[in-house]
Scaffold this motif. Sequence first.
Motif, PDB file in Angstrom:
ATOM      1  N   GLN A 169      34.205  -3.982  36.151  1.00  0.00           N
ATOM      2  CA  GLN A 169      33.536  -3.222  37.345  1.00  0.00           C
ATOM      3  C   GLN A 169      33.685  -1.995  36.921  1.00  0.00           C
ATOM      4  OE1 GLN A 169      36.174  -4.388  40.766  1.00  0.00           O
ATOM      5  NE2 GLN A 169      35.009  -6.028  41.088  1.00  0.00           N
ATOM      6  N   PHE A 170      32.406  -1.246  37.758  1.00  0.00           N
ATOM      7  CA  PHE A 170      32.483   0.136  37.427  1.00  0.00           C
ATOM      8  C   PHE A 170      32.816   0.797  38.704  1.00  0.00           C
ATOM      9  CE2 PHE A 170      29.176   3.937  37.365  1.00  0.00           C
ATOM     10  CZ  PHE A 170      30.297   4.983  36.803  1.00  0.00           C
ATOM     11  N   TRP A 171      33.963   1.634  38.884  1.00  0.00           N
ATOM     12  CA  TRP A 171      34.345   2.044  40.113  1.00  0.00           C
ATOM     13  C   TRP A 171      33.839   3.653  40.083  1.00  0.00           C
ATOM     14  CZ3 TRP A 171      40.139   0.555  40.418  1.00  0.00           C
ATOM     15  CH2 TRP A 171      40.468  -0.827  40.427  1.00  0.00           C
ATOM     16  N   THR A 172      33.031   3.949  40.973  1.00  0.00           N
ATOM     17  CA  THR A 172      32.505   5.441  40.989  1.00  0.00           C
ATOM     18  C   THR A 172      32.397   6.062  42.149  1.00  0.00           C
ATOM     19  OG1 THR A 172      30.664   6.711  40.120  1.00  0.00           O
ATOM     20  CG2 THR A 172      30.249   4.486  41.089  1.00  0.00           C
ATOM     21  N   THR A 173      32.482   7.228  42.401  1.00  0.00           N
ATOM     22  CA  THR A 173      32.344   8.188  43.707  1.00  0.00           C
ATOM     23  C   THR A 173      31.149   9.045  43.234  1.00  0.00           C
ATOM     24  OG1 THR A 173      34.229   9.298  42.713  1.00  0.00           O
ATOM     25  CG2 THR A 173      34.705   7.962  44.552  1.00  0.00           C
ATOM     26  N   TYR A 174      30.380   9.427  44.356  1.00  0.00           N
ATOM     27  CA  TYR A 174      29.542  10.612  43.905  1.00  0.00           C
ATOM     28  C   TYR A 174      29.243  11.064  45.489  1.00  0.00           C
ATOM     29  CZ  TYR A 174      25.833   7.756  46.398  1.00  0.00           C
ATOM     30  OH  TYR A 174      25.196   7.086  47.631  1.00  0.00           O
ATOM     31  N   GLN A 175      28.855  12.430  45.437  1.00  0.00           N
ATOM     32  CA  GLN A 175      28.902  13.325  46.613  1.00  0.00           C
ATOM     33  C   GLN A 175      27.105  13.197  46.944  1.00  0.00           C
ATOM     34  OE1 GLN A 175      30.847  16.869  46.632  1.00  0.00           O
ATOM     35  NE2 GLN A 175      29.617  17.652  48.262  1.00  0.00           N
ATOM     36  N   GLU A 176      26.811  12.896  47.991  1.00  0.00           N
ATOM     37  CA  GLU A 176      25.413  13.123  48.428  1.00  0.00           C
ATOM     38  C   GLU A 176      25.078  14.605  48.484  1.00  0.00           C
ATOM     39  OE1 GLU A 176      25.095  11.504  52.177  1.00  0.00           O
ATOM     40  OE2 GLU A 176      25.290   9.119  51.469  1.00  0.00           O
ATOM     41  N   ARG A 177      23.926  14.898  47.701  1.00  0.00           N
ATOM     42  CA  ARG A 177      23.480  16.186  47.577  1.00  0.00           C
ATOM     43  C   ARG A 177      21.924  16.323  47.891  1.00  0.00           C
ATOM     44  NH1 ARG A 177      27.195  15.710  43.020  1.00  0.00           N
ATOM     45  NH2 ARG A 177      28.825  17.128  43.250  1.00  0.00           N
ATOM     46  N   SER A 178      21.364  15.052  47.818  1.00  0.00           N
ATOM     47  CA  SER A 178      19.804  15.258  48.272  1.00  0.00           C
ATOM     48  C   SER A 178      19.541  13.839  48.648  1.00  0.00           C
ATOM     49  CB  SER A 178      18.870  15.624  47.040  1.00  0.00           C
ATOM     50  OG  SER A 178      17.961  15.352  47.243  1.00  0.00           O
ATOM     51  N   ALA A 179      18.803  13.754  49.605  1.00  0.00           N
ATOM     52  CA  ALA A 179      18.488  12.461  50.250  1.00  0.00           C
ATOM     53  C   ALA A 179      17.347  11.850  49.402  1.00  0.00           C
ATOM     54  CB  ALA A 179      17.697  12.709  51.671  1.00  0.00           C
TER      55      ALA A 179
END
Length: 231
Positions: A169-179
């Motif tokens: 599995q790839f566990w990843t977090t990202y921050q929404e910067r653009s819709a």
Amino acid sequence: MAMNEADESGIVLKTFRFEEEHEDGLRSLTVSVPEVLDPDYGMYVWPCAVVLAQYVWMQKEKIQGKNVLELGAGVSLPGAVAAKCGANVVLSDSDKLPHCLENCRRTCKSNQMHTVPVVGIAWGQVAPDLLLLPSVDVILGSDVFYEPEDFESVLVTVSFLLRRNAQAQFWTTYQERSADWSIEALLHKWNLTCTEVPLDGFHADKEHLAGSTLPGSHTIQMLIIQLKEKE
């Protein structure tokens, strides 16, 4: 609060404390990571790294003894938490960013992780260091979906690793910067599927997290990406 200690080279040693209430008392883990003053984004502890590290901490029993690879590690907070929870960790960052690889090594030194390898892996390229990696159970990546032009390169590397390790599995977090930014079409292209993990499910929906002044927020998403099952 996170404790900061600066040395003469302008490197700040930032300490994070992860905690969990348990029937036999409070369990805790402390990790120190070096952060460069006036940093570029590869050498700074962004909120996504703290949130992903919290998820790793809450999955500590699951990852114990497992093989874990962190992509784009930089300060390596999630990978360091995994290693201190008993996982067999490899840290990686771009082979074109030797200063980031050196920072990974600083994190290893700061946490007495003397046997943790640090390797250079360029996203989107099937290079020798990628081919020589051992089998992997979990891939970590915090804020690797930062620049839209890198999105597909990241998923090319992830897809390659998951095809070699079909249950990983790839566990990843990202921050929404653009819709307007989305990886949905790329996931379909590379035969990947993702599941969103709500932050409140692992106590990451707090104003302060791990004693950090970089808290998780509603703009941060946690995903688990896997290969699509064959029909």
